[in-house]
Structures are given as C-alpha cells and as structure tokens.
Write an enzyme that holds these catalytic residues in place. Structure first.
Site, PDB file in Angstrom:
ATOM      1  N   ARG A   1     -25.735  -1.487   7.241  1.00 22.15           N
ATOM      2  CA  ARG A   1     -25.449  -2.909   7.070  1.00 22.15           C
ATOM      3  C   ARG A   1     -25.997  -3.769   8.199  1.00 22.15           C
ATOM      4  O   ARG A   1     -26.215  -4.954   8.022  1.00 22.15           O
ATOM      5  CB  ARG A   1     -23.919  -3.110   7.089  1.00 22.15           C
ATOM      6  CG  ARG A   1     -23.191  -2.677   5.875  1.00 22.15           C
ATOM      7  CD  ARG A   1     -23.094  -3.850   4.961  1.00 22.15           C
ATOM      8  NE  ARG A   1     -22.761  -3.453   3.620  1.00 22.15           N
ATOM      9  CZ  ARG A   1     -21.573  -3.667   3.059  1.00 22.15           C
ATOM     10  NH1 ARG A   1     -20.625  -4.261   3.745  1.00 22.15           N
ATOM     11  NH2 ARG A   1     -21.370  -3.306   1.817  1.00 22.15           N
TER      12      ARG A   1
ATOM     13  N   GLU B   1     -19.726  -4.988  10.175  1.00 16.08           N
ATOM     14  CA  GLU B   1     -20.656  -4.214  10.997  1.00 16.08           C
ATOM     15  C   GLU B   1     -21.703  -5.103  11.663  1.00 16.08           C
ATOM     16  O   GLU B   1     -22.050  -4.899  12.836  1.00 16.08           O
ATOM     17  CB  GLU B   1     -21.343  -3.131  10.148  1.00 16.08           C
ATOM     18  CG  GLU B   1     -20.435  -1.967   9.759  1.00 16.08           C
ATOM     19  CD  GLU B   1     -19.472  -2.265   8.609  1.00 16.08           C
ATOM     20  OE1 GLU B   1     -19.611  -3.330   7.966  1.00 16.08           O
ATOM     21  OE2 GLU B   1     -18.569  -1.444   8.342  1.00 16.08           O
TER      22      GLU B   1
ATOM     23  N   LYS C   1       0.861  -1.187   0.000  1.00 13.50           N
ATOM     24  CA  LYS C   1       0.000   0.000   0.000  1.00 13.50           C
ATOM     25  C   LYS C   1       0.898   1.237   0.000  1.00 13.50           C
ATOM     26  O   LYS C   1       1.859   1.303   0.768  1.00 13.50           O
ATOM     27  CB  LYS C   1      -0.909  -0.055   1.233  1.00 13.50           C
ATOM     28  CG  LYS C   1      -2.077   0.893   1.162  1.00 13.50           C
ATOM     29  CD  LYS C   1      -3.162   0.521   2.165  1.00 13.50           C
ATOM     30  CE  LYS C   1      -4.249   1.569   2.166  1.00 13.50           C
ATOM     31  NZ  LYS C   1      -5.388   1.205   3.008  1.00 13.50           N
TER      32      LYS C   1
HETATM   33  C1  LIG Z   1     -19.032  -1.341   4.989  1.00 11.83           C
HETATM   34  C2  LIG Z   1     -17.792  -0.492   5.079  1.00 11.83           C
HETATM   35  N1  LIG Z   1     -17.161  -0.377   6.282  1.00 11.83           N
HETATM   36  C3  LIG Z   1     -16.054   0.383   6.375  1.00 11.83           C
HETATM   37  C4  LIG Z   1     -15.562   1.048   5.289  1.00 11.83           C
HETATM   38  C5  LIG Z   1     -14.355   1.972   5.427  1.00 11.83           C
HETATM   39  N2  LIG Z   1     -13.198   1.499   4.650  1.00 11.83           N
HETATM   40  C6  LIG Z   1     -12.874   2.034   3.470  1.00 11.83           C
HETATM   41  S1  LIG Z   1     -11.514   1.368   2.817  1.00 11.83           S
HETATM   42  C7  LIG Z   1     -11.316   0.356   4.128  1.00 11.83           C
HETATM   43  C8  LIG Z   1     -10.158  -0.581   4.164  1.00 11.83           C
HETATM   44  C9  LIG Z   1     -10.147  -1.502   2.996  1.00 11.83           C
HETATM   45  O1  LIG Z   1      -9.014  -2.323   3.079  1.00 11.83           O
HETATM   46  P1  LIG Z   1      -8.626  -3.191   1.829  1.00 11.83           P
HETATM   47  O2  LIG Z   1      -9.833  -3.777   1.218  1.00 11.83           O
HETATM   48  O3  LIG Z   1      -7.566  -4.134   2.244  1.00 11.83           O
HETATM   49  O4  LIG Z   1      -8.062  -2.134   0.790  1.00 11.83           O
HETATM   50  P2  LIG Z   1      -6.695  -1.288   0.870  1.00 11.83           P
HETATM   51  O5  LIG Z   1      -7.102   0.084   1.313  1.00 11.83           O
HETATM   52  O6  LIG Z   1      -5.775  -1.957   1.829  1.00 11.83           O
HETATM   53  O7  LIG Z   1      -6.189  -1.296  -0.510  1.00 11.83           O
HETATM   54  C10 LIG Z   1     -12.316   0.560   5.074  1.00 11.83           C
HETATM   55  C11 LIG Z   1     -12.407  -0.129   6.357  1.00 11.83           C
HETATM   56  C12 LIG Z   1     -16.252   0.903   4.074  1.00 11.83           C
HETATM   57  N3  LIG Z   1     -15.869   1.536   2.968  1.00 11.83           N
HETATM   58  N4  LIG Z   1     -17.348   0.119   4.001  1.00 11.83           N
END
Ligand SMILES: Cc1ncc(C[n+]2csc(CCOP(=O)(O)OP(=O)(O)O)c2C)c(N)n1
Length: 642
Positions: free
Chosen positions: A405, A377, A288
C-alpha cells in the site's frame, strides 16, 4: 470433525431458502448460525470475534436483499463467515483456510455471492461505488450495492477517498458502518471519538427511527417529495446533533446508530433504506465477539484465537516437550524496547497491528514513543519520514503484504531523501492460512530496485537483533529488515548486539560441486536439506546472503569462481528477487554457471500451512535435496539457466 447445523440453518443452502422463512424465525437462525461458527472455528481455527459480531447484520441483509443480484461487499472480509455459511458453503465450512478448502475471505472465484475479493482493509466503499456507478450506467436502477465497513477499516485513507467521491455521485450506494470500537486492538483516532459522540447523542437517537421510515415512505412518492423531505430532515438533524454530521457534510444521508444485534429492527431498516436513493450511510453498533462471553471480554485475543475448547474457552497451545524458539515478532518487540532504552531517538510505529507485530510491548513500556496510527500504511511511512527529518529513528513495522500500500511513500518520502527510517517487514514470505491476499511475496523484488535502500533478512533471531541494532546506528539510511511469520530458529536468542557490516553475507560452510545461496530464514530449510545430503555423501556449500541490497559482491565472486552449479533460495517471488540479483551479477561479470532459482513462482499461491506452501512452491527441505541432487548429477531441470 462433523459438526451438525441447527434445524433451521440446515434448511438454508442459499439465501433464497432464508427468504422463505418467517420474520419470526430470524432470531433462531441467528442463534444457530452463531453456534455453527463457534463449533467449527473452535476446532478449525480462523477469525472468530468479528464474524460473531455481524451475525444479525448478515442474516438481515440476505433476508431483505436479492443477493447475488444485489451486491454485498465486506471490508477486509474476516467477518464474512456467516455470509459464507448462508451462501452455499455450509457443508464446506470445515475446510475454511485449509489447503484445498475454501478461503477465509470472500473471493469472487469461489462464489457468485462474493461480490468482491478482499483481505486488505478499506477497499469496500470504492468497490461498491464502482459497482453502483456501473449499475446506474447499465440502467439497473433497482440494484442495491452495500459496503460493510468496520470502524477500524474506516481509519484507512482509501475509505475517505471513496466517501469523498461517492458524495458527488448519485448512485445507489449503502455504506453500513459496523461500529464495535475495535480494530484488532482497540480502535484509535479522532474518527473513533467522533463516532462515539454520535452514538451517545440522546436527543438525536430518540428521533432517528421514525426518520428512516418516514423518509422511505416519502421517497416512494417521487423526486419532489424526496427533495422536500431531505430539506426537512437536514434541518431537524442540524438542530439535534451538536456537531454537523461528517457524513452528511460529504453528501451522504446518515442513518443510525441502530442496534446491530436486533435482527428484526435491522431487516426493517434495510428494507426502508432500499427505497431511499443516492449515497447513504447506516451506522450500526455491534459488539465484537457477541454471544461468546470470553470473546466479548477480550476482543483482541479472540480476533483469531486459534483452536479452543468451546465449552471452557481454553485456547489450545501446542504442548512442546522442550523450550521453543520465540516468534520473530516477539524478538522484534523486545529488542526494540531494549534498543530504545539505550537510544532515545528511537520511535515505534504500527498501522493498526500492535498485537500482530508485538509493537504493543513498546506501546506499554514507552507510550509516548510508540504509535498505532490506524489502518494507514501510507500515513505510517510518511509520518515516520517526518520523524526522521527531525533526527529521530523511527522503526516502522508493517506486514510485507500491507507495505504494498505504501510503495510510493517508501520511494518518494523516504528513499529519495535518504531518511533513516527502519522498515521492519513482518510476515514476509508465504504466511499460511490467510492466503494470497496476505502472502508477503513481493517485497524483495519491489524494494530491491529502489536506490538508497538497504534490503536485509535475518536467518535467525540473533541476526534480527543485530540487523535492528545496525539499522539504528547513525547514518544507516533507509533500511528494510524482512522476517517471516512464526517462530525463529534459536531458543537462546537474547545475545549481546553486534554491528553487522552492511552488504556482507556469510559462508555457513564450504562444500563441493554445488553452492546454495539463501536469503533470510528460509535458509534454515536449506540447512536441513544439507544435513540430509551429507548423510548421503553429497556436500554442497551454503552461504547466507543476509543482504539482497547491497548484495555481497565479494562473496558472489568467490562463489562464481569456485562453483558453476548454484541454487538460490528465497521465500519471495522469483521475478526480481534475490535469485534474479544473482543472475544479474553473473551476467554483469561474465561468469557462466547453471543456476536454479527456488522461490515463489509467477502465479497466485493459495492458502495452506506455511510448510505445505513451501513444498508446493518447491523450496522446502525435501525439494532442495532433490534440486541439489539433480544439479550434482548434471540432470537438466526446467528452471535451469546456463
Ligand atoms: C491494509 C490492511 N492493514 C491491516 C490489516 C489487518 N487487519 C485485519 S482486520 C483489522 C481490523 C479491522 O477492524 P474493523 O474494520 O473495525 O473490523 P472488526 O474486526 O472490528 O469487525 C486489521 C487491522 C488488513 N487486513 N489490511
């Protein structure tokens, strides 16, 4: 600010232009794409590290696949900036997340290359499977469907539900697992440990590259050869991998892990996988923030750093000449620790938002009492219910829009059983640049109709503290506290706790002719409006309802007995919100008044600054001034009810 793209990137308006380049050009395209993202995000803001991590993957996919006929679905979509730039939006990218500009997430209405609208996590495999099944049904055998899902998003229940289903469908689905060990904060859970164990299996890794190529070749020779190859592959994998492969057990063909920053290897692998039918999972390992050293080092900060100096890496903070109020999320974080120090029953829960909610303060201070449960969630709510069954007092902090959710869990697992779970809904109301997927528009309406729930909203930091204090007292029952994104209203916020009477609002000041009833922090816009009106000799009364449920009936009787011109204000949807509650009260008690309800209308509110959106929705201070004047002069407006 005009940012110039590099010489190759400049030639790519659409993926067809990219496909005209030689394989040898792709590394340079990646370099220029990465630079372009750095150049623009540094001056414009937005998500950062995730898009840098998938530059090579994005280029490889658009190079090999026939997009938009072939469909790429990005999970969450915060990593899709490279995709946007390569698919007709390079020249618009400087408008990313700005009012009237392009969205920070893939959006079907914006481009035919955005196969699915996203923003909330863990939807990509379900959506891609739906598309794959539809293609199968329509006889489009050559069509590719790719879900790109991060290891963070893979912690969400929906992703598992989709894998479970996809494993029994024969459809042509490729899931690309973008494994960078990060969510916004470091990823959590047993699945993460499992992925690490596969990534580090040396004997298997040595063999995997040949496997993909051989399988692709054999698969081209028809179904018999394919079946034979599948058996051989399984027996070899079974020997080399210590544990049975989870994805293989779910009928997926597992490939990888591959280096997600080797664009040539990726194009070759994706090309091979195109010829292997059925559900497949390609495990790609990425970093990342790749290519921007500071982001690689502190991936959480650089998830969405705000504006920064791209040369020095200094993140710009707005310079204020006087002390600023804290963010509501920080008041939550510090107050929770303070309460937990005095009450050993208190626990903290966040579904994957330790930094965003500031629960990380408690996670650091009391690691055994604060849990990041992953992007889950529904689980967060029912896990909290379980804790509450044992007499503990969980503070479950979920962004308002993500709480959508877990609606059934709130009703079925918490409210029905009257459990003392405290739901702190951060980012309630319009959130700004993240836009419609993230606005916390509906929680007042969807919580207000649930029996046993208390639904409250503080107008400032002191009230937030007092509501949190009140919610953890014995027998408080299920308790919702909603508060907005951003800063509070008080600098001197750390005051001693006071118990608030549940269901009691407060009169801020008396007035004449018009009464303003506000709910939550948006009441501060009404305070500003009243100051302006006072200067013009107009003196409306203002009340802070504080509770949408139980609503303060005594206060409402007082208001309706004294006023027949009323304005309600909420940072939430009008349908079913606090204004609706006031109308219901009026009808139930036989009062007659002109009521103007201000809040989010029954339409999708796009992205923009919070204050811009309040104005568009008609509940910023200037709009409130206008409405009070109209009402005071008795001029009828569209939204008036009499
Ligand atoms: C239902 C929901 N909960 C929380 C989030 C907040 N959120 C956005 S990106 C993220 C992390 C995603 O991690 P990953 O899929 O590994 O992608 P990366 O950013 O590491 O590339 C979170 C928790 C969201 N978008 N949707």
């Amino acid at each position: 600010m005009q940012v110039e793209a590099g010489p190759l990137l400049k030639q790519i308006n659409y993926p067809s232009d990219l496909r005209n380049l030689k394989p040898g050009d792709l590394e340079e395209v990646c370099r220029e794409l990465r630079q372009f993202i750095v150049d623009i995000v540094s001056v414009n803001g937005g998500h950062f590290a995730a898009s840098l991590g998938v530059v090579e993957l994005t280029v490889a996919l658009h190079y090999v696949l026939n997009t938009p006929y072939d469909q790429i679905i990005f999970d969450v979509g915060h990593q899709a900036y490279g995709h946007k730039i390569l698919t007709g939006r390079r020249e618009l990218f400087h408008t990313n997340r700005v009012l009237g500009g392009i969205s920070g997430f893939p959006k079907r209405g914006e481009s035919k290359y955005d196969a699915f609208g996203v923003g909330h996590s863990s939807t990509s495999i379900s959506a891609a499977l739906g598309m794959a099944v539809a293609s199968e049904y329509k006889g489009e055998k050559d069509r590719q469907h790719v879900a790109i899902i991060g290891d963070g998003a893979l912690t969400g229940g929906m992703a598992f539900e989709a894998l479970n289903h996809a494993g029994i469908e024969k459809s042509n689905l490729l899931v690309i697992l973008n494994d960078n060990c990060m969510s916004i904060d470091p990823n959590v859970g047993a699945m993460k440990e499992y992925l690490t164990s596969i990534t580090t299996s040396r004997s298997y890794n040595k063999f995997r590259d040949e496997l993909i190529a051989v399988l692709a070749k054999i698969s081209k020779n028809g179904p018999d050869a394919y079946g034979w190859a599948k058996k051989l592959e399984q027996s070899i994998k079974g020997t080399l991998l210590k544990n049975a492969n989870l994805f293989e057990s779910l009928n997926f063909r597992y490939f990888g892990p591959v280096d997600g920053h080797d664009v040539n290897k990726l194009t070759k692998t994706i090309e091979d996988l195109k010829h292997i039918p059925g559900p497949k999972l390609l495990h790609v390992v990425t970093v990342k923030g790749k290519g921007y050293a500071l982001a690689e080092k502190d991936q959480t900060t650089w998830h969405a750093p705000g504006l920064f100096d791209k040369i020095t890496g200094e993140i710009k903070k707005s310079a204020a000449d006087k002390p600023q109020p804290p963010k509501y999320q920080d008041v939550f974080g510090h107050t929770l620790v303070e309460l937990a120090e005095a009450n050993d029953k208190i626990m903290g829960i966040t579904p994957a938002m330790p930094s965003g909610s500031s629960l990380n303060i408690m996670m650091k201070a009391m690691p055994d009492r604060a849990f990041d449960v992953g992007i889950a969630e529904q689980h967060a709510v029912t896990f909290s219910a379980g804790l509450a069954c044992q007499g503990l007092v969980p503070f479950c902090n979920i962004y308002s829009s993500f709480m959508q959710r877990a609606y059934d869990q709130v009703i079925h697992d918490v409210a029905l059983q009257k459990l003392n779970v405290v739901f702190c809904l951060d980012r309630a109301g319009v959130v700004g640049a993240d836009g419609p997927t993230h606005h916390g528009a509906y929680d007042i309406a969807y919580m207000r109709c649930i029996p046993n729930l208390v639904v409250s909203a503080p107008m400032n930091e002191e009230e937030l503290r007092n509501l949190m204090y009140t919610a953890q007292l014995p027998d408080a029952g299920p308790f919702v506290i909603r508060y907005p994104r951003g800063k509070g209203a008080m600098v001197d916020w750390k005051r001693p706790f006071t118990k608030l009477e549940v269901g009691k609002g407060r009169k801020l000041h008396d007035g004449e002719e018009v009464a303003i009833l506000s709910f939550g922090a948006i009441g501060n816009e009404a305070v500003k409006a009243v100051q302006i009106l006072n200067e013009e000799g107009i003196y409306p009364a203002q009340y802070d309802l504080r509770f949408a449920k139980p609503i303060d009936e005594q206060l409402l009787h007082e208001v309706f007995q004294k006023f027949n011109k009323i304005i309600t204000i909420e940072d939430g949807c009008l349908m079913g919100g606090v204004g609706s509650a006031v109308l219901e009260f009026m009808s139930d008690h036989g009062y007659e008044a002109k009521i103007i309800r201000l809040g989010i209308p029954d339409e999708i509110v796009e992205h923009g600054e919070q204050a811009e959106l309040w104005k568009i929705c008609g509940y910023d201070s200037a709009s409130i001034v206008q409405q009070v004047k109209k009402l005071a002069q008795g001029i009828k407006t569209d939204s008036m009810v009499s």
